[in-house]
Design a protein around this motif. Sequence first.
Motif, PDB file in Angstrom:
ATOM      1  N   SER A  60       0.841  -1.167   0.087  1.00 35.40           N
ATOM      2  CA  SER A  60      -0.038  -0.030  -0.091  1.00 35.40           C
ATOM      3  C   SER A  60       0.971   1.351   0.018  1.00 35.40           C
ATOM      4  O   SER A  60       0.632   2.137  -0.470  1.00 35.40           O
ATOM      5  CB  SER A  60      -0.776  -0.054   1.156  1.00 35.40           C
TER       6      SER A  60
ATOM      7  N   ASP B 231       0.111   3.601   4.799  1.00 33.95           N
ATOM      8  CA  ASP B 231      -1.031   3.400   4.327  1.00 33.95           C
ATOM      9  C   ASP B 231      -1.722   2.080   4.994  1.00 33.95           C
ATOM     10  O   ASP B 231      -2.858   1.788   4.477  1.00 33.95           O
ATOM     11  CB  ASP B 231      -1.243   3.084   2.764  1.00 33.95           C
ATOM     12  N   TYR B 232      -1.193   2.058   6.242  1.00 32.69           N
ATOM     13  CA  TYR B 232      -1.996   1.474   7.113  1.00 32.69           C
ATOM     14  C   TYR B 232      -1.463   1.937   8.381  1.00 32.69           C
ATOM     15  O   TYR B 232      -0.226   2.152   8.397  1.00 32.69           O
ATOM     16  CB  TYR B 232      -1.922  -0.402   7.197  1.00 32.69           C
TER      17      TYR B 232
ATOM     18  N   TYR C 115      -3.213   8.614  -6.431  1.00 30.11           N
ATOM     19  CA  TYR C 115      -2.931   7.268  -6.168  1.00 30.11           C
ATOM     20  C   TYR C 115      -3.235   6.167  -7.328  1.00 30.11           C
ATOM     21  O   TYR C 115      -2.451   5.302  -7.581  1.00 30.11           O
ATOM     22  CB  TYR C 115      -3.882   6.757  -5.021  1.00 30.11           C
TER      23      TYR C 115
ATOM     24  N   ASN D 168      -6.119  -0.919   7.457  1.00 34.37           N
ATOM     25  CA  ASN D 168      -5.668  -0.276   6.140  1.00 34.37           C
ATOM     26  C   ASN D 168      -6.476   0.496   5.539  1.00 34.37           C
ATOM     27  O   ASN D 168      -7.844   0.337   5.256  1.00 34.37           O
ATOM     28  CB  ASN D 168      -5.554  -1.753   4.964  1.00 34.37           C
TER      29      ASN D 168
ATOM     30  N   TYR E 232      -8.851 -15.698   4.535  1.00 36.80           N
ATOM     31  CA  TYR E 232      -7.658 -15.430   5.341  1.00 36.80           C
ATOM     32  C   TYR E 232      -7.736 -16.269   6.467  1.00 36.80           C
ATOM     33  O   TYR E 232      -6.917 -17.119   6.858  1.00 36.80           O
ATOM     34  CB  TYR E 232      -7.627 -14.074   5.759  1.00 36.80           C
TER      35      TYR E 232
ATOM     36  N   TYR F 188     -13.224 -12.388   5.062  1.00 33.07           N
ATOM     37  CA  TYR F 188     -12.016 -12.804   5.839  1.00 33.07           C
ATOM     38  C   TYR F 188     -12.101 -14.051   6.464  1.00 33.07           C
ATOM     39  O   TYR F 188     -11.018 -14.786   6.314  1.00 33.07           O
ATOM     40  CB  TYR F 188     -12.044 -11.594   7.068  1.00 33.07           C
TER      41      TYR F 188
ATOM     42  N   LEU G 181      -9.217 -10.086   2.248  1.00 30.59           N
ATOM     43  CA  LEU G 181      -9.088  -9.546   3.592  1.00 30.59           C
ATOM     44  C   LEU G 181     -10.528  -8.737   3.944  1.00 30.59           C
ATOM     45  O   LEU G 181     -10.852  -8.196   4.645  1.00 30.59           O
ATOM     46  CB  LEU G 181      -8.042  -8.636   3.978  1.00 30.59           C
TER      47      LEU G 181
ATOM     48  N   ASP H  53     -13.418  -0.012   4.223  1.00 30.16           N
ATOM     49  CA  ASP H  53     -13.388  -1.336   4.777  1.00 30.16           C
ATOM     50  C   ASP H  53     -11.895  -1.492   5.229  1.00 30.16           C
ATOM     51  O   ASP H  53     -11.005  -1.398   4.354  1.00 30.16           O
ATOM     52  CB  ASP H  53     -13.787  -2.342   3.753  1.00 30.16           C
TER      53      ASP H  53
ATOM     54  N   HIS I  67      -2.904  -5.437  15.100  1.00 30.18           N
ATOM     55  CA  HIS I  67      -3.618  -5.890  13.790  1.00 30.18           C
ATOM     56  C   HIS I  67      -3.181  -4.579  12.594  1.00 30.18           C
ATOM     57  O   HIS I  67      -2.804  -3.334  13.448  1.00 30.18           O
ATOM     58  CB  HIS I  67      -5.255  -5.600  13.915  1.00 30.18           C
ATOM     59  N   ARG I  68      -3.337  -4.661  11.642  1.00 28.73           N
ATOM     60  CA  ARG I  68      -3.275  -3.590  10.576  1.00 28.73           C
ATOM     61  C   ARG I  68      -4.524  -3.049   9.988  1.00 28.73           C
ATOM     62  O   ARG I  68      -5.343  -3.925   9.947  1.00 28.73           O
ATOM     63  CB  ARG I  68      -2.480  -4.130   9.274  1.00 28.73           C
TER      64      ARG I  68
ATOM     65  N   PHE J 161      -5.898   4.418   2.767  1.00 28.55           N
ATOM     66  CA  PHE J 161      -4.967   5.373   2.207  1.00 28.55           C
ATOM     67  C   PHE J 161      -5.253   6.652   2.702  1.00 28.55           C
ATOM     68  O   PHE J 161      -6.336   7.133   2.742  1.00 28.55           O
ATOM     69  CB  PHE J 161      -5.132   5.357   0.571  1.00 28.55           C
TER      70      PHE J 161
ATOM     71  N   ARG K 271      -9.824  -3.777   6.489  1.00 29.53           N
ATOM     72  CA  ARG K 271      -9.400  -5.086   6.273  1.00 29.53           C
ATOM     73  C   ARG K 271      -8.417  -5.403   7.097  1.00 29.53           C
ATOM     74  O   ARG K 271      -7.316  -5.579   7.066  1.00 29.53           O
ATOM     75  CB  ARG K 271      -8.805  -4.992   4.693  1.00 29.53           C
ATOM     76  N   TYR K 272      -8.708  -5.208   8.512  1.00 35.06           N
ATOM     77  CA  TYR K 272      -7.953  -5.710   9.594  1.00 35.06           C
ATOM     78  C   TYR K 272      -7.383  -7.153   9.369  1.00 35.06           C
ATOM     79  O   TYR K 272      -8.176  -7.863   9.012  1.00 35.06           O
ATOM     80  CB  TYR K 272      -8.829  -5.595  10.945  1.00 35.06           C
ATOM     81  N   PHE K 273      -6.243  -7.199   9.689  1.00 38.34           N
ATOM     82  CA  PHE K 273      -5.594  -8.517   9.988  1.00 38.34           C
ATOM     83  C   PHE K 273      -4.466  -8.616  10.812  1.00 38.34           C
ATOM     84  O   PHE K 273      -3.754  -7.370  11.097  1.00 38.34           O
ATOM     85  CB  PHE K 273      -5.057  -9.351   8.500  1.00 38.34           C
ATOM     86  N   PRO K 274      -4.296  -9.646  11.438  1.00 35.97           N
ATOM     87  CA  PRO K 274      -3.003  -9.543  12.498  1.00 35.97           C
ATOM     88  C   PRO K 274      -1.640  -9.088  12.000  1.00 35.97           C
ATOM     89  O   PRO K 274      -1.201  -9.352  10.851  1.00 35.97           O
ATOM     90  CB  PRO K 274      -2.709 -10.910  13.008  1.00 35.97           C
TER      91      PRO K 274
END
Lengths: 485, 477
Positions: A321, B94-95, A342, B85, A374, A370, A365, B276, B82-83, B87, B278-281
Motif C-alpha cells: 500500500s 497506508d496502514y 494514487y 488498512n 484469510y 475474511y 481480507l 473497509d 492488527h493492521r 490510504f 481489512r484488519y488482519f494480524p
Amino acid sequence: MTANPALDLAAAVRRGERSAVDVLEEHLARVDATEADVHAFNTVLGERARVAAGEVDAAVARGEDPGPLAGVPIALKDNLCTRGIPTTCSSRILEGWQPPYDATVVTRVAAAGAVAVGKTNLDEFAMGSSTENSAFGPTRNPLDLSRVPGGSSGGSAAAVAAGYAPLALGSDTGGSIRQPAALCGVVGVKPTYGVVSRYGLVAFASSLDQVGPFARTVGDAALLFDVIAGHDPADSTSLPGAAPVASARLGEGVEGLRVGLVTELVGAEGLSAEVVAGTRAAADALAAAGAKVDEVSVPATVYGLSAYYLIAPAEASSNLSRYDGVRYGHRAEGAADITEMYVATRSEGFGAEVKRRIMLGTYALSAGYYDAYYGQAQRVRTLIIRDFDAAYQSFDVLLSPTAPGTAFPLGEKTADPLVMYLNDVCTIPSNLAGHPAMSVPWGAGADGLPLGVQILAPALGETVMFQVAAALEAMAPAGPGSSAR
Amino acid sequence: MTAATATEWETVIGLEVHTELCTATKLFCGCANNFGDQPNTNVCPVCLGLPGSLPVLNRMAVEYAMRIGTALHCTVQSSLFHRKNYFYPDMPKDYQISQYDVPINADGWLALPDGRRVGIERAHIEEDTGKSTHVGESGRIHGADYSLVDYNRAGVPLVEIVGRPDLRSSEDARAYVDELRAILVATGASDGKMEEGSLRVDANVSVRRRGAPELGTRCEIKNMNSLRSLGRAIEYEAARQIAILEDGGTISQETRHWDETLGRTSTMRSKEEAYDYRYFPEPDLVPIAPSAEWVKAVADALPPMPADRRAAVAEAAGMAPDADPVVTVVRLDLDPLLNAAVAAGADGELAVKRLANEVAAGLEQASTLDPRAFAAVVGMESRSELTTAQARTVLKELLEHGGDPAAIAKAHGFEAMAAGALSGVIDQVIADNPGEWDRFAAGEDKVQGFLIGKIKAATGGNADLKEASALLRARRG
C-alpha cells in the motif's frame, strides 16, 4: 572432496595469498563477458565493489582479519536495502529510490568481509517463479539462455551459476530461493522463519519471507548461513538465542539418520517423471549411506498452495500500500486530486502480476470474506505445522522434489498464472510452517538441465538439514551446474 | 425544538478518546516523541514506513497503556496488533498498526465525580499518523491546492479509550473527559493537553424517545478541539437528530465533521463511503503477553487516582466528594498542602476552603507555599487567633513573598482579640449609636450590618465578625 569456492577464496584472502581486488576483477570480468545475455543484475557495483575489496586487502595488510567472507564477491537480491544504492524490487514504482540504510543481512555480510558486486534481478516484488515479471526484463538461465532461471530470486541464482559471484543472497516466500537454485544447478536455502533478520528486506508477505543463501556448494551455503543467521533486535520476529550452526556436522554422513520421503510432495500435481525419479534416487542414495529411509504422509501439505495464495497476497496487499506516490518512488503526473494520483501512480508503477496479487489479497481480507479466505488459510497453516510436527516425531529430515521440472523456456508459463503457481507446490509448505528447507543439485534431466532435491527440517533444524545436504552433494550424479567454474 | 419536546428525547453519547503517551521515543522506533519540533526532523526509516523497515515495540508505551487500563479498572490481558488498512497521505505505510479484537485493556469503568459509572469497552494501543496541512480554500484534503505533511507525529504512541454509550448529556460528556484527562495525567501516561492535540475526542451521538429500550442510529462527530466545542457539538448534533426524527425522517449512520466557526456538523463520510479497513494480524510484531508480575507491578506502582484523592479530601473536610472545593483542590493538585495542614492539626474544612479559594487564586505561587506555613495560618484561623479576613491577608502575603505567618500577622498588627476585648468594643459601639441599637434590639435585622461595620472599624478589621454578630444577637436577647 568438493571444492568450496567461497571458503577457499576467503581462506586465501585471509592468509594474504590472494588479493580481494584481484578476486573481484576476475568475477567482474565474467560479468562483462556474459551479463549482456544473462541479465542477472539490475545494478553492477563496479567502483563501490573495488573500494570495498581494497579495504579488505588493506585490513589484511594491517594484520587484521577481515572476517569469514574476506574478499568473497556476493550478489544481493534487489529487494534488500542498500544504503545509497538503488533498490528497485524490479518495479517501476521504486524507480530512483535509494534507501538511506542497509538491510541487516547486508551489514552482516559486509562486516564479514564480503564484497557486494551487484543487485540482482527478480520477479517484481518477488512475485513469480521465473524472473520474467521484472520491469527491467527477464533474467536468462546461464546454463541455457532460452530458459528461465526460476524465480523470484532468478538473478541471484543466475549470478552464482554464471560465476559472477560464489555467493548470493535471495529471499524465499514460497520457494523463491529453492526453485531457482534447482533450475540453475546451485544450492539454495530457506532458513527457519526468524533465524535471519528481515530488517531491510522489502516485504512481500511478512509472515513467510526469509532471506537465505545461494552458493555453489553446501559448504559455502553453510558458511554464508552462519554469517547471516542470528538475532536482530530490529526485527521483532527474529528469534532470540543462538542460531543453529549450519556448518557444525557437514562431514558426518547420514548413518542412523531417519529420512522421510513426503508422499504428498512426491505425488504432487504437475511433477515430471524424471523429477520424481531423481528424488527417489536421492532417497535411495541416503539409504545406501546408512540412513533409515521411509515414506511419510504429511496430509495437510496438499492444501499448501491454496492457503499460500490467500495469505501471501493478503499480506502483500497491505505491504504494498505504501507505494502510493506520496513520499518516494514513482508518482504519476497530472492527477487532479489525491485519489486520482494514487490510482494513476499504482496503475503505472506496478506490473500485472503484482496487481493481480494485490487484488486477490484485498478481496481475501474484505469485510465478510475474511473468515472464509484469510481465516481459513491460517487454519490450514496450523494443520500443516501439526502434520509436519507429527512427521518429525519419526524423522530427522524429510525429502521431496524442489521444482516440478527442469528450467522451462521463457514465455512458456506466462500465459496461465495457475500453471506458474504450481512451480512452488513442493516449496510452499515449509514457508507456511516456518520451517527450514534447502535445495541441492541432483543430476540432470533429459534436456541436460539440472534437477534439484529438497531437504526439509523442523524449526531450527538447520544443522541436520545441512548435514544431509552435504551427504547428498557428495553422492549426487554429475549435473551441468556442478562443473567447477 | 421546544422545551416540551426536548424532555421527550434522551441523548445517548459514547466517547472515543485518543491520548498520546508521554514516552521519550515513538511507538515502534527510536525517534524523539516531541511536540512542536521543526517538521520532519524526528523521522527515520521505520516511522516513515520506508520499504524494508520493521517496527519494534516500545516497552514503555506498553507500560503506560497498562497503567491507563489499570486506572480504568480494565482487565489487562495478552493482546495482538492488527493492521488497519486505508490510504491517507499522512499515514506513511497506508496502514495503521492498531489493536482490533484483542486489545491490551478490556471492560473497565470510570466513575464520574458524582459517583455514576461510565463503562469502558477497551483501551488499546495504536500509532499516531502524521499531520497534514491542506493548503487551499477548503482547508480539507478535497479541494486543496496542495498539502504539506509533517511526519514527526507519525508513530507517536496513542491509547484509544473507547467508552460505552453511558453518557446522557453534553455536561456528562464534559465531566467524563475532564475526569478521564485527570486520570491520564495521574497515571503519568499523558500530559492531557487537548489544545496540543495530545488528547482528542470523537463523539458517537444518538437520540431516542425517553424510555425507549433500543439505541437510536448514531453519528460519529469528529474535529472537536476543546471541551467547549465537544459540548457545543453534542448539543447541536442532538438537536439536529431530534428535528429530523420529529419531522418523520430517519438518521443515517455517518461520520460528521464539527465546524467550530459555523457551530454545526456536516457529513464527512456516509455509511456507504465508510472504509473497509481489512484488519488482519500484524505479521511484523509478536503478541504482547505481559507477565502477571509485570501487571501487578504496574498496578502496585500506580499513584492514587483523582477519585481516591477526592474521597480523602472530602473525608478530611467533611464535605461531599463532588463538592466544588473538594474537586478544585484535587484538580489543582493542592491536596498535599491539605494533608500537611491536617497533619499539623489544622481544621480540614477550613484548610480546603482556603486552598480552593485563596491558594487556587494564587496558583502560580502555590508550589512555593511552605506546607507548614500554610498549616500555621489555617491553625491560627481555626483557633480564632486570626479572623477570616486576616487569615486571607496573611495567606496572600505568604503566597507572594513567603515568610513566617506569625511574623506577618504581627507586622499587620493582627492581634488575637480575646472575646472579652470584643465585648468591650461592642459596648462602646452600642453606646455611640443608641438609635441604631434600639432598632436592632427591636428586631430590625437590617441594622446589623451597620453595627458590624462600626465594630470592624473600631477594631481595625481585627475582629472576628462572625463572633461579633453572635455577640450582638446575644445582647439583643
